[in-house]
Motif scaffolding. Structure first.
Motif, PDB file in Angstrom:
ATOM      1  N   ARG A   4       0.822  -1.210   0.000  1.00  0.00           N
ATOM      2  CA  ARG A   4       0.000   0.000   0.000  1.00  0.00           C
ATOM      3  C   ARG A   4       0.861   1.268   0.000  1.00  0.00           C
ATOM      4  NH1 ARG A   4      -4.403  -0.059   4.562  1.00  0.00           N
ATOM      5  NH2 ARG A   4      -4.951   1.870   3.434  1.00  0.00           N
ATOM      6  N   LEU A   5       1.966   1.233   0.760  1.00  0.00           N
ATOM      7  CA  LEU A   5       2.864   2.392   0.792  1.00  0.00           C
ATOM      8  C   LEU A   5       3.556   2.593  -0.547  1.00  0.00           C
ATOM      9  CD1 LEU A   5       4.450   1.956   4.346  1.00  0.00           C
ATOM     10  CD2 LEU A   5       3.000   3.857   3.586  1.00  0.00           C
ATOM     11  N   ALA A   6       3.971   1.511  -1.183  1.00  0.00           N
ATOM     12  CA  ALA A   6       4.615   1.620  -2.491  1.00  0.00           C
ATOM     13  C   ALA A   6       3.660   2.213  -3.521  1.00  0.00           C
ATOM     14  CB  ALA A   6       5.104   0.255  -2.953  1.00  0.00           C
ATOM     15  N   LYS A   7       2.378   1.847  -3.426  1.00  0.00           N
ATOM     16  CA  LYS A   7       1.392   2.395  -4.350  1.00  0.00           C
ATOM     17  C   LYS A   7       1.100   3.861  -4.043  1.00  0.00           C
ATOM     18  CE  LYS A   7      -3.361   1.700  -5.938  1.00  0.00           C
ATOM     19  NZ  LYS A   7      -4.614   0.925  -5.750  1.00  0.00           N
ATOM     20  N   ALA A   8       1.112   4.224  -2.741  1.00  0.00           N
ATOM     21  CA  ALA A   8       0.774   5.597  -2.344  1.00  0.00           C
ATOM     22  C   ALA A   8       1.944   6.558  -2.549  1.00  0.00           C
ATOM     23  CB  ALA A   8       0.319   5.620  -0.884  1.00  0.00           C
ATOM     24  N   ILE A   9       3.168   6.121  -2.230  1.00  0.00           N
ATOM     25  CA  ILE A   9       4.334   7.014  -2.313  1.00  0.00           C
ATOM     26  C   ILE A   9       4.755   7.253  -3.759  1.00  0.00           C
ATOM     27  CG2 ILE A   9       6.774   7.234  -1.720  1.00  0.00           C
ATOM     28  CD1 ILE A   9       6.180   5.650   0.846  1.00  0.00           C
ATOM     29  N   LYS A  10       4.816   6.151  -4.521  1.00  0.00           N
ATOM     30  CA  LYS A  10       5.303   6.214  -5.910  1.00  0.00           C
ATOM     31  C   LYS A  10       6.723   6.793  -5.934  1.00  0.00           C
ATOM     32  CE  LYS A  10       0.649   6.731  -7.775  1.00  0.00           C
ATOM     33  NZ  LYS A  10      -0.260   7.587  -8.561  1.00  0.00           N
ATOM     34  N   ASN A  11       6.874   8.015  -6.358  1.00  0.00           N
ATOM     35  CA  ASN A  11       8.198   8.627  -6.402  1.00  0.00           C
ATOM     36  C   ASN A  11       8.533   9.190  -5.021  1.00  0.00           C
ATOM     37  OD1 ASN A  11      10.573  10.005  -6.955  1.00  0.00           O
ATOM     38  ND2 ASN A  11       9.834  10.763  -8.947  1.00  0.00           N
ATOM     39  N   LYS A  12       9.659   8.771  -4.455  1.00  0.00           N
ATOM     40  CA  LYS A  12      10.014   9.176  -3.098  1.00  0.00           C
ATOM     41  C   LYS A  12      10.316  10.673  -3.004  1.00  0.00           C
ATOM     42  CE  LYS A  12      14.866   8.137  -3.952  1.00  0.00           C
ATOM     43  NZ  LYS A  12      16.025   7.339  -3.560  1.00  0.00           N
ATOM     44  N   GLY A  13      10.641  11.283  -4.107  1.00  0.00           N
ATOM     45  CA  GLY A  13      10.964  12.704  -4.084  1.00  0.00           C
ATOM     46  C   GLY A  13       9.758  13.594  -3.911  1.00  0.00           C
ATOM     47  N   THR A  14       8.555  13.060  -4.064  1.00  0.00           N
ATOM     48  CA  THR A  14       7.340  13.878  -3.974  1.00  0.00           C
ATOM     49  C   THR A  14       6.777  13.960  -2.568  1.00  0.00           C
ATOM     50  OG1 THR A  14       5.977  11.952  -4.522  1.00  0.00           O
ATOM     51  CG2 THR A  14       6.742  13.338  -6.354  1.00  0.00           C
ATOM     52  N   ILE A  15       7.259  13.131  -1.635  1.00  0.00           N
ATOM     53  CA  ILE A  15       6.696  13.130  -0.284  1.00  0.00           C
ATOM     54  C   ILE A  15       7.485  14.094   0.593  1.00  0.00           C
ATOM     55  CG2 ILE A  15       5.828  10.785  -0.456  1.00  0.00           C
ATOM     56  CD1 ILE A  15       8.155   9.880   1.284  1.00  0.00           C
ATOM     57  N   GLY A  16       6.761  14.695   1.538  1.00  0.00           N
ATOM     58  CA  GLY A  16       7.366  15.619   2.484  1.00  0.00           C
ATOM     59  C   GLY A  16       6.545  15.671   3.757  1.00  0.00           C
ATOM     60  N   GLY A  17       6.610  16.780   4.458  1.00  0.00           N
ATOM     61  CA  GLY A  17       5.886  16.921   5.718  1.00  0.00           C
ATOM     62  C   GLY A  17       4.384  16.880   5.536  1.00  0.00           C
ATOM     63  N   ASP A  18       3.883  17.341   4.398  1.00  0.00           N
ATOM     64  CA  ASP A  18       2.441  17.302   4.155  1.00  0.00           C
ATOM     65  C   ASP A  18       1.923  15.903   3.821  1.00  0.00           C
ATOM     66  OD1 ASP A  18       3.851  17.166   1.847  1.00  0.00           O
ATOM     67  OD2 ASP A  18       2.504  18.464   0.681  1.00  0.00           O
ATOM     68  N   SER A  19       2.801  14.943   3.638  1.00  0.00           N
ATOM     69  CA  SER A  19       2.383  13.559   3.312  1.00  0.00           C
ATOM     70  C   SER A  19       2.233  12.679   4.543  1.00  0.00           C
ATOM     71  CB  SER A  19       3.402  12.926   2.356  1.00  0.00           C
ATOM     72  OG  SER A  19       3.573  13.711   1.202  1.00  0.00           O
ATOM     73  N   ILE A  20       2.511  13.213   5.735  1.00  0.00           N
ATOM     74  CA  ILE A  20       2.458  12.379   6.948  1.00  0.00           C
ATOM     75  C   ILE A  20       1.041  11.883   7.216  1.00  0.00           C
ATOM     76  CG2 ILE A  20       2.749  12.432   9.455  1.00  0.00           C
ATOM     77  CD1 ILE A  20       5.129  14.262   9.070  1.00  0.00           C
ATOM     78  N   ALA A  21       0.033  12.723   7.009  1.00  0.00           N
ATOM     79  CA  ALA A  21      -1.362  12.314   7.244  1.00  0.00           C
ATOM     80  C   ALA A  21      -1.759  11.157   6.329  1.00  0.00           C
ATOM     81  CB  ALA A  21      -2.288  13.512   7.046  1.00  0.00           C
ATOM     82  N   MET A  22      -1.339  11.267   5.083  1.00  0.00           N
ATOM     83  CA  MET A  22      -1.638  10.209   4.129  1.00  0.00           C
ATOM     84  C   MET A  22      -0.928   8.906   4.502  1.00  0.00           C
ATOM     85  SD  MET A  22      -0.027   8.626   1.273  1.00  0.00           S
ATOM     86  CE  MET A  22       1.106   9.842   0.631  1.00  0.00           C
ATOM     87  N   LEU A  23       0.307   9.001   4.943  1.00  0.00           N
ATOM     88  CA  LEU A  23       1.053   7.801   5.340  1.00  0.00           C
ATOM     89  C   LEU A  23       0.512   7.196   6.626  1.00  0.00           C
ATOM     90  CD1 LEU A  23       4.700   9.036   4.603  1.00  0.00           C
ATOM     91  CD2 LEU A  23       3.295   7.535   3.191  1.00  0.00           C
ATOM     92  N   THR A  24       0.006   8.045   7.531  1.00  0.00           N
ATOM     93  CA  THR A  24      -0.515   7.543   8.810  1.00  0.00           C
ATOM     94  C   THR A  24      -1.768   6.703   8.613  1.00  0.00           C
ATOM     95  OG1 THR A  24       0.374   9.516   9.888  1.00  0.00           O
ATOM     96  CG2 THR A  24      -1.230   8.224  11.127  1.00  0.00           C
ATOM     97  N   GLU A  25      -2.546   7.011   7.574  1.00  0.00           N
ATOM     98  CA  GLU A  25      -3.729   6.183   7.286  1.00  0.00           C
ATOM     99  C   GLU A  25      -3.344   4.745   6.983  1.00  0.00           C
ATOM    100  OE1 GLU A  25      -5.878   7.924   4.143  1.00  0.00           O
ATOM    101  OE2 GLU A  25      -6.443   9.756   5.246  1.00  0.00           O
ATOM    102  N   ILE A  26      -2.143   4.561   6.464  1.00  0.00           N
ATOM    103  CA  ILE A  26      -1.687   3.206   6.114  1.00  0.00           C
ATOM    104  C   ILE A  26      -0.904   2.589   7.267  1.00  0.00           C
ATOM    105  CG2 ILE A  26      -0.298   1.861   4.498  1.00  0.00           C
ATOM    106  CD1 ILE A  26      -0.801   4.067   2.418  1.00  0.00           C
ATOM    107  N   THR A  27       0.031   3.330   7.841  1.00  0.00           N
ATOM    108  CA  THR A  27       0.896   2.775   8.893  1.00  0.00           C
ATOM    109  C   THR A  27       0.227   2.763  10.259  1.00  0.00           C
ATOM    110  OG1 THR A  27       1.881   4.958   9.283  1.00  0.00           O
ATOM    111  CG2 THR A  27       2.952   3.524   7.668  1.00  0.00           C
TER     112      THR A  27
END
Length: 490
Positions: free
Chosen positions: A211-234
């Motif tokens: 799920r994280l691999a599908k959500a993150i895709k390119n690692k360069g696009t994630i930052g501090g604003d992506s924590i909420a999105m990642l928390t839904e998965i982790t």
């Protein structure tokens, strides 16, 4: 007494035919045999007297079941009493011997199943539609087809809710999915690891990683604003922050858009398979609770399903002795041990039960034997009880718990008869009908200590029955007497 009437039971109803004339002596001649296939000639021998159709499909199935079991039903009894005149000279030709005996006992009509009656019934079956006025062309074939399907279904007595074949297919698919998901998940980790290798160390769960691999895709696009999105998965803010920090200092290579699309597609497939695996597991639990609730309560849903699948069906498993259930799944090890004269295996599929893992090294063989015994009892209760519940399985599980406690502390476990009586009493109090008369609650044979005592008592009684040994003085006297006799002869 000569044959006067013939009974014809068809898929449409009962027919009665009157015998005008019949050739009994020359029945086996080719000329006489040929007259049966010719309707014009056969019609001179026999004619239709009466025909009563069945009311509906259910009535037809009930009557045909009675005929196949050799039972004279009420409708057949009334039909014969109404149409066959009561007289000592009237003989009814019937196809089945058991049915003939039932008709004779119910109606006092003399019946015959000899060769002449069988030949006439053969001719009636061939020309029934043309000889019976109530039947049209094709009616009998349609009735036979519908009744044949209904009769087969009734004989199989298939219960949709208690189909163990569904359990066999579900557990087989579940095991296959586990293997495939493990392979696919490792492929996702290896594939996406070229771009973001630090993610594999942070997240160990395969489903979350996909799920994280599908959500993150390119690692360069994630930052501090992506924590909420990642928390839904982790489901953990600390882990999400750790992923963001790792992405900023990642050592992975850059990746093209077309490669990310393929990784995303494959990760989506892994996610869907994992979700389907969860739903399949829930389906397996629901089927086990209906088909084999006692076995599931005793040994677990997955292990119980594997035992049923390996045996082929719940009925086959219930027929196995406890010694076979104990090593079910370890056939290769057993035959290898027999061939090499080594130690035979102590357990097969039941090794996956939690009881075997909790037992000590010395007691694993003992507890596996005891658990196999209880699993056999549970499978027999599930198989041969019309409305099974998990009361017996819970009681048997407690017995295994007590036996584990006995091996550890020496506390005396309860007897099997006492446990079963408690369950039967509880079921009687709650008003649940569980075929109590069919369940054997007799206790097992006595323990080895008692049996050894009995053997000692028997051996001592046998010794007492033997003649007492003679003293040495008596032996000397006998030897002296023999010597004197020998001297006198000389």
């Amino acid at each position: 007494m000569s044959l006067t009437h013939v009974l014809y039971e068809s898929a449409s109803g009962y027919g009665l035919f009157e015998v005008v004339q019949a050739e009994k002596i020359g029945a086996k001649l080719n000329e006489v045999q040929a007259t049966i296939t010719d309707l014009a000639k056969f019609g001179k021998f026999i004619k239709a007297k009466s025909f009563v159709p069945f009311k509906n499909a259910a009535d037809a199935l009930e009557n045909i079941n009675d005929v196949s079991e050799g039972v004279c039903s009420e409708s057949l009894k009334e039909f014969l009493q109404l149409n066959v005149p009561k007289g000592s000279k009237d003989v009814l030709g019937v196809s089945d011997r058991n049915l003939a005996g039932a008709i004779k006992s119910e109606t006092n009509i003399q019946c015959s199943t000899e060769e002449l009656a069988q030949e006439l019934i053969r001719g009636i079956r061939l020309h029934a539609e043309k000889m019976i006025a109530q039947l049209k062309t094709g009616d009998l074939a349609k009735a036979q087809l519908g009744l044949g399907h209904a009769y087969s279904r009734a004989k199989v007595k298939f219960n949709v809710n208690r189909s163990d074949n569904m359990i066999i297919q579900a557990i087989s698919l579940l095991d296959q999915l586990d293997k495939d998901l493990n392979t696919f998940s490792m492929r996702v980790r290896e594939w996406y690891g070229w771009h973001f290798p630090e993610l594999a160390k942070i997240v160990s769960d395969h489903y979350k990683y996909a799920r994280l691999a599908k959500a993150i895709k390119n690692k360069g696009t994630i930052g501090g604003d992506s924590i909420a999105m990642l928390t839904e998965i982790t489901e953990d803010d600390a882990v999400s922050q750790q992923i963001v920090d790792a992405a900023r200092a990642s050592m992975g290579t850059d990746i093209s858009e077309i490669d990310l699309m393929n990784i995303e597609t494959f990760a989506s497939r892994v996610i869907s398979l994992t979700e389907y695996r969860k739903s399949l597991y829930d389906y397996l639990l629901s089927k086990m609770s209906v088909v084999a609730p006692n076995l599931a309560a005793l040994i677990g849903d997955v292990v119980g399903a594997r035992l049923i699948a390996h045996a082929g069906s719940l009925t086959n498993l219930s027929k196995y002795p406890a010694s076979t259930v104990q090593i079910l799944g370890a056939e290769k090890a057993l035959f290898r041990a027999l061939k090499t004269r080594g130690k035979t295996p102590k357990y097969g599929l039941i090794y996956n039960s939690s009881f075997i893992g909790r037992a000590g090294t010395k007691n694993k063989g003992r507890i596996s034997r005891f658990l196999a015994n209880k699993a056999t009892i549970a499978s027999r209760i599930d198989c041969f009880t019309e409305s099974p519940n998990n009361r017996f399985g819970e009681a048997l599980r407690q017995q295994v718990e007590d036996r584990l406690n006995f091996y550890e502390t020496g506390a005396q476990p309860t007897k099997n008869s006492e446990t079963m009586e408690k369950v039967l009493k509880a079921l009687a109090d709650t008003g649940i009908d569980d075929d109590e008369e069919d369940i054997d609650v007799e206790d097992k044979p006595k323990s080895k200590k008692r049996s050894s005592r009995g053997a000692e008592e028997e051996s001592s009684s046998k010794k007492d029955k033997k003649k007492p040994k003679k003293d040495k003085s008596e032996k000397k006297d006998k030897s002296e007497k023999k010597e004197k006799k020998d001297k006198k002869k000389k």
